[in-house]
Design an enzyme around this catalytic site. Structure first.
Site, PDB file in Angstrom:
ATOM      1  N   TYR A 101       0.452   2.985 -13.625  1.00  0.00           N
ATOM      2  CA  TYR A 101      -0.142   3.302 -12.330  1.00  0.00           C
ATOM      3  C   TYR A 101       0.722   4.218 -11.471  1.00  0.00           C
ATOM      4  CZ  TYR A 101      -2.714   2.522  -7.986  1.00  0.00           C
ATOM      5  OH  TYR A 101      -3.432   2.693  -6.844  1.00  0.00           O
ATOM      6  N   LEU A 125      -3.765   8.349  -4.710  1.00  0.00           N
ATOM      7  CA  LEU A 125      -4.198   6.956  -4.859  1.00  0.00           C
ATOM      8  C   LEU A 125      -5.721   6.871  -4.960  1.00  0.00           C
ATOM      9  CD1 LEU A 125      -1.875   5.124  -2.313  1.00  0.00           C
ATOM     10  CD2 LEU A 125      -1.925   4.740  -4.774  1.00  0.00           C
ATOM     11  N   ARG A 164      -6.845   8.002  -8.399  1.00  0.00           N
ATOM     12  CA  ARG A 164      -6.613   6.986  -9.429  1.00  0.00           C
ATOM     13  C   ARG A 164      -7.562   5.798  -9.252  1.00  0.00           C
ATOM     14  NH1 ARG A 164      -3.067   5.082 -13.757  1.00  0.00           N
ATOM     15  NH2 ARG A 164      -3.821   2.960 -14.053  1.00  0.00           N
ATOM     16  N   GLU A 165      -7.720   5.344  -8.029  1.00  0.00           N
ATOM     17  CA  GLU A 165      -8.502   4.139  -7.777  1.00  0.00           C
ATOM     18  C   GLU A 165     -10.001   4.327  -8.012  1.00  0.00           C
ATOM     19  OE1 GLU A 165      -7.673   1.087  -7.264  1.00  0.00           O
ATOM     20  OE2 GLU A 165      -5.544   1.260  -6.860  1.00  0.00           O
ATOM     21  N   THR A 166     -10.572   5.400  -7.491  1.00  0.00           N
ATOM     22  CA  THR A 166     -12.034   5.548  -7.540  1.00  0.00           C
ATOM     23  C   THR A 166     -12.486   6.940  -7.941  1.00  0.00           C
ATOM     24  OG1 THR A 166     -12.202   6.173  -5.205  1.00  0.00           O
ATOM     25  CG2 THR A 166     -12.361   3.802  -5.734  1.00  0.00           C
TER      26      THR A 166
END
Length: 115
Positions: A107, A5, A8-10
């Site tokens: 996602y 996560l 993917r996010e940052t």
């Protein structure tokens, strides 16, 4: 899964600005991009408290998915929770369309592959 996560996010923190918000999403806070419009961000952007908050959000989404889709396997339910982590409580019509509510509509598949 939390590392996936964060990736993917940052990109594991690469896209977090000096104030702790996302470079491309000013509403997302910290390593795991907790949405400030839906939650009150906790801790510093890379802190254990922040990670625990994000994990709690994911677990909350898992409980919602388990109730909505009790017939799904545990892995499918977890994938639905990952989609909900990104897409919120928007309606999921089924496993084949789980990513329709997510950013770029990939996602959960992307996070799952990273994990």
């Amino acid at each position: 899964l939390l590392a996936a996560l964060a990736s993917r996010e940052t990109r594991a923190g690469k896209f977090v600005n000096d104030e702790g918000y996302g470079t491309y999403d000013p509403n997302g806070y910290g390593l795991l991009q907790v949405d400030k419009n839906a939650h009150t961000p906790e801790g510093e952007p890379f802190s254990e408290e922040h990670i625990e908050q994000a994990a709690g959000i994911l677990l909350g989404m898992l409980e919602v998915i388990k109730k909505e889709f009790p017939q799904w396997t545990r892995a499918e339910q977890l994938r639905g929770a990952v989609a909900r982590y990104n897409g919120g409580l928007r309606k999921i019509n089924g496993l084949a369309e789980v990513d329709n509510i997510t950013t770029k509509k990939d996602y959960s598949a992307d996070v799952w592959a990273r994990a």
